[in-house]
Design a protein around this motif. Structure first.
Motif, PDB file in Angstrom:
ATOM      1  N   GLY A  23       6.321   5.343  -3.434  1.00  0.00           N
ATOM      2  CA  GLY A  23       7.666   5.639  -4.088  1.00  0.00           C
ATOM      3  C   GLY A  23       8.498   6.381  -2.696  1.00  0.00           C
ATOM      4  N   TYR A  24       7.900   7.227  -1.729  1.00  0.00           N
ATOM      5  CA  TYR A  24       8.454   7.722  -0.707  1.00  0.00           C
ATOM      6  C   TYR A  24       8.728   6.638   0.187  1.00  0.00           C
ATOM      7  CZ  TYR A  24       8.253  12.584  -1.873  1.00  0.00           C
ATOM      8  OH  TYR A  24       8.474  14.074  -2.175  1.00  0.00           O
ATOM      9  N   GLY A  25       7.725   5.755   0.724  1.00  0.00           N
ATOM     10  CA  GLY A  25       7.895   4.630   1.432  1.00  0.00           C
ATOM     11  C   GLY A  25       9.446   3.979   0.930  1.00  0.00           C
ATOM     12  N   LEU A  26       9.077   3.574  -0.237  1.00  0.00           N
ATOM     13  CA  LEU A  26      10.484   2.827  -0.570  1.00  0.00           C
ATOM     14  C   LEU A  26      11.810   3.525  -0.557  1.00  0.00           C
ATOM     15  CD1 LEU A  26       8.990   1.011  -3.979  1.00  0.00           C
ATOM     16  CD2 LEU A  26       9.452  -0.149  -1.786  1.00  0.00           C
ATOM     17  N   ALA A  27      11.871   4.858  -0.849  1.00  0.00           N
ATOM     18  CA  ALA A  27      13.015   5.552  -0.773  1.00  0.00           C
ATOM     19  C   ALA A  27      13.428   5.632   0.686  1.00  0.00           C
ATOM     20  CB  ALA A  27      12.726   6.851  -1.085  1.00  0.00           C
ATOM     21  N   MET A  28      12.315   5.765   1.592  1.00  0.00           N
ATOM     22  CA  MET A  28      12.771   5.700   3.032  1.00  0.00           C
ATOM     23  C   MET A  28      13.318   4.428   3.644  1.00  0.00           C
ATOM     24  SD  MET A  28      12.638   8.739   3.723  1.00  0.00           S
ATOM     25  CE  MET A  28      12.569   9.146   2.058  1.00  0.00           C
ATOM     26  N   PHE A  29      12.935   3.300   3.028  1.00  0.00           N
ATOM     27  CA  PHE A  29      13.516   2.355   3.270  1.00  0.00           C
ATOM     28  C   PHE A  29      15.062   1.991   2.981  1.00  0.00           C
ATOM     29  CE2 PHE A  29      14.674  -2.143   1.919  1.00  0.00           C
ATOM     30  CZ  PHE A  29      14.598  -2.928   2.857  1.00  0.00           C
ATOM     31  N   VAL A  30      15.341   2.557   1.641  1.00  0.00           N
ATOM     32  CA  VAL A  30      16.696   2.564   1.038  1.00  0.00           C
ATOM     33  C   VAL A  30      17.355   3.343   1.845  1.00  0.00           C
ATOM     34  CG1 VAL A  30      18.146   3.366  -1.014  1.00  0.00           C
ATOM     35  CG2 VAL A  30      15.943   2.144  -1.234  1.00  0.00           C
ATOM     36  N   VAL A  31      16.934   4.558   2.451  1.00  0.00           N
ATOM     37  CA  VAL A  31      17.785   5.392   3.261  1.00  0.00           C
ATOM     38  C   VAL A  31      18.006   4.960   4.486  1.00  0.00           C
ATOM     39  CG1 VAL A  31      17.737   7.754   4.827  1.00  0.00           C
ATOM     40  CG2 VAL A  31      16.997   7.632   2.348  1.00  0.00           C
TER      41      VAL A  31
END
Ligand code: HEM
Ligand code: FES
Lengths: 243, 249
Positions: A171-179
């Motif tokens: 989840g954190y990895g995906l969120a960082m991709f979005v950021v």
């Protein structure tokens, strides 16, 4: 109205002025991200120094007292303003084309630029989870309760334990991709909104923006990845955890 | 070549419109896009149908009248080319082509492909002028103009006000047009007296007309038949910021 109030009101009501504020709040948030990442990267300090560095850093921040609260309120205010302006501009922009084209096409607008409101919304959800996770300790109270031998909040082991949960790390990895996607457009865009771009600087700032966006996203994502890959291990040097 | 044209038909401003499909056989690739529609219109008239209403005037790429969106791109697929200068050789036999009017709240459709672009006139009237003394023409070269500034001003002055920037922008923003008009005067010494009032007034009129805001996606620049750079928008923002803080004293 006094001339000053008049020109401030005119500026804030205008599309150009709103975009300038959007850019300034975005820039301030990027400044926070850079500082936050610098703090986080202490998790990767070699030679077993990471737990001490991390916990001391966290204790130092907590020890700022009123200053910490001023910073928190400032950050929250900046975030809220950025979101409010984003909603205003997005609504205004939608209203400017009530009838869509039957045949839609895009010549050169980047993917990041076309998904700003979407990526921004995901960032809000992520921030809410992130605060509940590490700042307030709602989601994993057992990780949050950890303390080190000196009685300090054991932030190091809390983060490691947090990212050992695969779904959380992903989840954190995906969120960082979005950021990163948000900033891949946002960074170059803010230079232009602030009126600082010209034909000579344009390509340079655009590419620099994408590069910094990638660096930030990869930098943040490094920590959950490092935990999952076993590069970062729970620290046993902090005796008496869970006290 | 044989084409299928899907054209937006709308009888009046307040009438509902819809896409209508037309078979257009026997199109010559040397025809311009407008000539191709002329041919279709002749055939429609012969059949007793209403011809497709579209705007055109110079047919040589300088007046900016020929507003239409071809397969989602204002003025069609050729870069820096108006619809009247677009030739059918850029299409293939059997192609289906969508032709729609410019879409923006500030450009209401009047009929078929014709939209009302007088919002641009009102923006121009808000600041697209300079003050000069009447009487004898001033001496040539009496006012020195910096070479770089004059080049940049002429580049901006190439804007023909066609509105393709608005039509292509995801936000129907008129920033490229306004930036070009603001810049071409404010880059020159003759445009200095009204420099700050001009940008304030033109931006405020633009906002009042219901155009969107700029998201720096550069779609406008990609379709501009005169290749006006989005850097003028940044320049306008700079002028707007200065104008907002500047006072005479
Ligand atoms: C970590 C947090 C965030 C950072 C660092 C950030 C940064 C930025 C930057 C630098 C820009 C470019 C400004 C410009 O074009 O001049 C921007 C634009 C934008 N942001 Fe954010 N942002 C963040 C969170 C959000 C959130 C939570 C939303 C919520 C919806 C959001 C929505 C938008 C939108 C819609 C735009 C485009 C506005 C426009 O061009 O009209 N952002 N952001
Ligand atoms: S008709 Fe004048 S530019 Fe096309």
């Amino acid at each position: 109205m006094s001339p000053l109030v008049e020109s401030v009101v005119r500026f804030l009501r205008s599309t150009v002025g709103t975009k300038v504020l959007m850019a300034l709040t975005g820039l301030a948030l990027v400044g926070f991200l850079v500082a936050h990442l610098a703090g986080n990267l202490q998790m990767l300090a070699p030679g077993g120094k990471a737990p001490e560095l991390m916990n001391a850093y966290a204790a130092q921040l907590k020890g700022l007292g009123p200053l910490l609260w001023i910073a928190r309120i400032g950050l929250l205010g900046t975030f809220a303003l950025h979101v409010a302006l984003a909603i205003r501009l997005t609504a205004l922009n939608k209203a400017a084309r009530p009838v869509p084209y039957a045949y839609e096409s895009t010549v050169q607008a980047s993917w990041g630029s076309r998904t700003m409101i979407l990526t921004g919304s995901v960032v809000i959800l992520f921030v809410l989870f992130h605060l509940a996770h590490f700042t307030l300790g709602f989601t994993h109270p057992e990780h949050y309760a950890l303390h080190d031998a000196q009685g300090r909040h054991d932030v190091y082991n809390m983060v490691v334990a947090g990212f050992q949960v695969p779904a959380v790390a992903v989840g954190y990895g995906l969120a960082m991709f979005v950021v990163g996607l948000h900033l891949s457009h946002g960074l170059g865009s803010l230079v232009r909104s602030l009126g600082l771009s010209n034909p000579r600087l344009r390509l340079l700032t655009q590419r620099l923006g994408v590069a910094v966006a990638i660096l930030l996203a990869v930098g943040f994502a490094l920590i959950p990845s490092a935990v999952q890959s076993g590069w970062i291990q729970p620290s046993t040097s902090v005796e008496g955890s869970n006290k | 070549m044989d084409l299928t044209l899907n054209v937006w038909r709308q009888e009046r401003a307040d009438a509902p419109g819809k896409i209508v499909s037309y078979d257009v056989p026997g199109v010559d690739e040397e025809m311009s896009f407008l000539e191709m529609i002329d041919v279709l219109n002749e055939r429609l008239i012969e059949k007793g149908e209403e011809p497709i209403a579209f705007e055109h005037d110079c047919r040589e790429g300088i007046c900016g009248s020929c507003s239409m969106v071809i397969n989602g791109v204002p003025h069609g697929p050729q870069p820096e080319t108006t619809t009247c200068q677009l030739y059918m050789r850029h299409f293939k036999d059997g192609d289906t082509i969508f032709v729609e009017p410019f879409r923006a709240k500030a450009f209401p459709v009047l009929r078929d492909l014709i939209v009302d672009r007088s919002a641009f006139d009102r923006i121009q009237q808000a600041g697209g002028y300079i003050s000069i003394n009447t009487g004898n023409a001033p001496d040539a070269n009496a006012t020195p103009v910096n070479k770089e500034a004059s080049e940049a001003a002429i580049d901006a002055a190439q804007c023909i006000g066609c509105g393709a920037c608005v039509a292509s922008c995801k936000n129907a923003s008129a920033m490229l047009f306004v930036a070009a008009k603001v810049s071409h005067l404010s880059l020159l010494p003759q445009g200095q007296p009204e420099r700050y009032q001009r940008v304030l007034n033109m931006v405020s009129t633009m906002d009042d007309e219901g155009f969107g805001a700029c998201t720096n996606q550069s779609e406008c620049e990609a379709v501009c038949p005169k290749g006006i750079s989005v850097s003028y928008i940044s320049r306008m923002n700079r002028d707007y910021l200065r104008a907002s803080v500047s006072t005479p004293v």
